[in-house]
Design a protein around this motif. Structure first.
Motif, PDB file in Angstrom:
ATOM      1  N   VAL A 232      15.334   7.625  -8.088  1.00 26.74           N
ATOM      2  CA  VAL A 232      15.167   7.921  -6.176  1.00 26.74           C
ATOM      3  C   VAL A 232      14.275   7.529  -5.663  1.00 26.74           C
ATOM      4  N   LEU A 233      12.509   7.284  -6.968  1.00 23.69           N
ATOM      5  CA  LEU A 233      11.828   7.017  -6.011  1.00 23.69           C
ATOM      6  C   LEU A 233      11.607   5.379  -5.994  1.00 23.69           C
ATOM      7  N   GLU A 234      12.716   4.844  -6.925  1.00 22.88           N
ATOM      8  CA  GLU A 234      12.133   3.326  -7.161  1.00 22.88           C
ATOM      9  C   GLU A 234      13.320   3.352  -6.124  1.00 22.88           C
ATOM     10  N   GLN A 235      14.038   3.783  -5.703  1.00 22.80           N
ATOM     11  CA  GLN A 235      15.264   3.749  -3.942  1.00 22.80           C
ATOM     12  C   GLN A 235      14.089   3.616  -2.910  1.00 22.80           C
TER      13      GLN A 235
ATOM     14  N   LEU B 195      -0.940   1.507  -1.945  1.00 28.39           N
ATOM     15  CA  LEU B 195      -1.591   1.058  -0.184  1.00 28.39           C
ATOM     16  C   LEU B 195      -1.325   1.385   1.279  1.00 28.39           C
ATOM     17  N   PHE B 196      -0.526   2.074   1.379  1.00 34.27           N
ATOM     18  CA  PHE B 196      -0.192   2.254   2.023  1.00 34.27           C
ATOM     19  C   PHE B 196      -0.921   3.808   2.965  1.00 34.27           C
ATOM     20  N   GLY B 197      -0.215   4.708   1.983  1.00 34.59           N
ATOM     21  CA  GLY B 197      -0.752   5.404   2.387  1.00 34.59           C
ATOM     22  C   GLY B 197      -2.231   6.023   2.887  1.00 34.59           C
ATOM     23  N   ALA B 198      -3.093   4.954   1.776  1.00 35.30           N
ATOM     24  CA  ALA B 198      -4.967   4.569   2.000  1.00 35.30           C
ATOM     25  C   ALA B 198      -4.961   3.877   2.741  1.00 35.30           C
ATOM     26  N   MET B 199      -4.567   3.128   3.986  1.00 38.50           N
ATOM     27  CA  MET B 199      -3.735   2.331   4.809  1.00 38.50           C
ATOM     28  C   MET B 199      -3.823   3.629   6.281  1.00 38.50           C
TER      29      MET B 199
ATOM     30  N   ALA C 216      -0.595  10.222   4.345  1.00 41.76           N
ATOM     31  CA  ALA C 216      -1.209   9.260   3.529  1.00 41.76           C
ATOM     32  C   ALA C 216      -1.345   9.900   2.323  1.00 41.76           C
ATOM     33  N   ALA C 217      -1.440  11.376   2.440  1.00 41.72           N
ATOM     34  CA  ALA C 217      -1.924  11.631   0.636  1.00 41.72           C
ATOM     35  C   ALA C 217      -0.213  11.650   0.514  1.00 41.72           C
ATOM     36  N   LEU C 218       0.429  12.131   1.299  1.00 45.72           N
ATOM     37  CA  LEU C 218       2.471  12.379   0.447  1.00 45.72           C
ATOM     38  C   LEU C 218       2.988  10.745  -0.314  1.00 45.72           C
ATOM     39  N   ASN C 219       1.918   9.745   0.801  1.00 46.84           N
ATOM     40  CA  ASN C 219       2.458   8.281   0.173  1.00 46.84           C
ATOM     41  C   ASN C 219       1.989   7.843  -1.475  1.00 46.84           C
ATOM     42  N   GLY C 220       0.710   8.690  -1.260  1.00 49.92           N
ATOM     43  CA  GLY C 220      -0.005   7.832  -2.599  1.00 49.92           C
ATOM     44  C   GLY C 220       0.393   9.148  -3.461  1.00 49.92           C
ATOM     45  N   VAL C 221       0.711  10.335  -3.118  1.00 50.19           N
ATOM     46  CA  VAL C 221       1.150  10.942  -4.316  1.00 50.19           C
ATOM     47  C   VAL C 221       2.223  10.307  -4.800  1.00 50.19           C
ATOM     48  N   LEU C 222       3.718  10.143  -3.982  1.00 44.85           N
ATOM     49  CA  LEU C 222       4.898   9.473  -4.420  1.00 44.85           C
ATOM     50  C   LEU C 222       4.690   8.230  -5.132  1.00 44.85           C
ATOM     51  N   GLY C 223       3.689   7.167  -4.434  1.00 44.98           N
ATOM     52  CA  GLY C 223       2.945   6.627  -5.030  1.00 44.98           C
ATOM     53  C   GLY C 223       3.097   6.154  -6.330  1.00 44.98           C
ATOM     54  N   VAL C 224       2.057   7.100  -6.662  1.00 40.01           N
ATOM     55  CA  VAL C 224       1.776   7.268  -7.922  1.00 40.01           C
ATOM     56  C   VAL C 224       2.664   7.677  -8.884  1.00 40.01           C
ATOM     57  N   LEU C 225       3.656   8.405  -8.368  1.00 39.00           N
ATOM     58  CA  LEU C 225       4.773   9.060  -8.994  1.00 39.00           C
ATOM     59  C   LEU C 225       5.294   7.781  -9.352  1.00 39.00           C
ATOM     60  N   GLY C 226       5.601   7.077  -8.783  1.00 42.94           N
ATOM     61  CA  GLY C 226       7.035   6.191  -8.770  1.00 42.94           C
ATOM     62  C   GLY C 226       5.962   5.226  -9.485  1.00 42.94           C
TER      63      GLY C 226
END
Length: 210
Positions: free
Chosen positions: A115-118, A127-131, A98-108
């Protein structure tokens, strides 16, 4: 070198200590600092070894994918086979994801990065991280549906990743292996959620005088 300290009963002092060297050599079991048995190498552990505890109960140790530690056939609290430990491990894994997806999502969302876009990192990843975070909370609470939903999400995500990779002509081997590990950990938690914890199953205690 490795070591593991365990309690024979949930909430009790960690009086049981397992130690081993490189590649599981010189495996030793101690109780209250006193040696009660040993095994020479991984081959012996894979075959399974049994030691007698001071109260007369049997401690069974076997090296499978991980180290199985049983007392009279019941997983020792805190060991890999302990349902509570499996639920905690799955919950912690979901928190990390959750933390990993949240951080990368915010950076994206705030950075322009190919890379983040791909990887598709953006609001969807947040949203996935929050779930996953919510599922982690309920997994820690030993609810059976939480790891089941998380498994469904990662199975679906893996299928979509495989389809996208096939269309792009690539092989997402590393990503699929990671997802397989995640699904395996969640599946163990799902099975454990329907199993009473060792403390609830009862069993003989070890008196403080031993």
């Amino acid at each position: 070198m490795g070591s593991l300290k365990l309690s024979l009963e949930a909430g009790a002092p960690k009086r049981l200590e397992l130690t081993w060297g490189l590649f599981w050599k010189n495996f030793e079991v101690r109780f209250d600092g006193r040696p009660i048995g040993s095994a020479p190498d991984a081959a012996a552990l894979k075959a399974g070894v049994e030691f007698r505890l001071p109260d007369g109960s049997a401690l069974q140790v076997k090296l499978k994918q991980t180290l199985s530690v049983l007392r009279d056939g019941v997983p020792v609290p805190g060991s890999d086979g302990d349902p509570e430990q499996q639920m905690r491990s799955a919950g912690n894994l979901l928190y990390f994801l959750a933390a990993l997806n949240g951080v990368l999502g915010v950076l994206g969302m705030v950075l322009t990065n190919d890379v983040l876009e791909q990887l598709g990192m953006g609001f969807g990843a947040v949203l996935f991280g929050a779930m996953l975070g919510v599922l982690g909370v309920f997994t820690h609470r030993r609810t059976r549906w939480a790891p089941a939903v998380a498994i469904g999400l990662y199975v679906l995500d893996s299928l979509l990743t495989f389809i996208d990779a096939a269309e792009a002509g690539t092989r997402p081997t590393g990503g699929l292996l990671m997802r397989a590990f995640i699904i395996f950990t969640l599946y163990r938690a799902f099975k454990a959620s329907g199993t009473p914890a060792p403390s609830a199953q009862g069993g003989p205690g070890v008196s403080p005088q031993m």
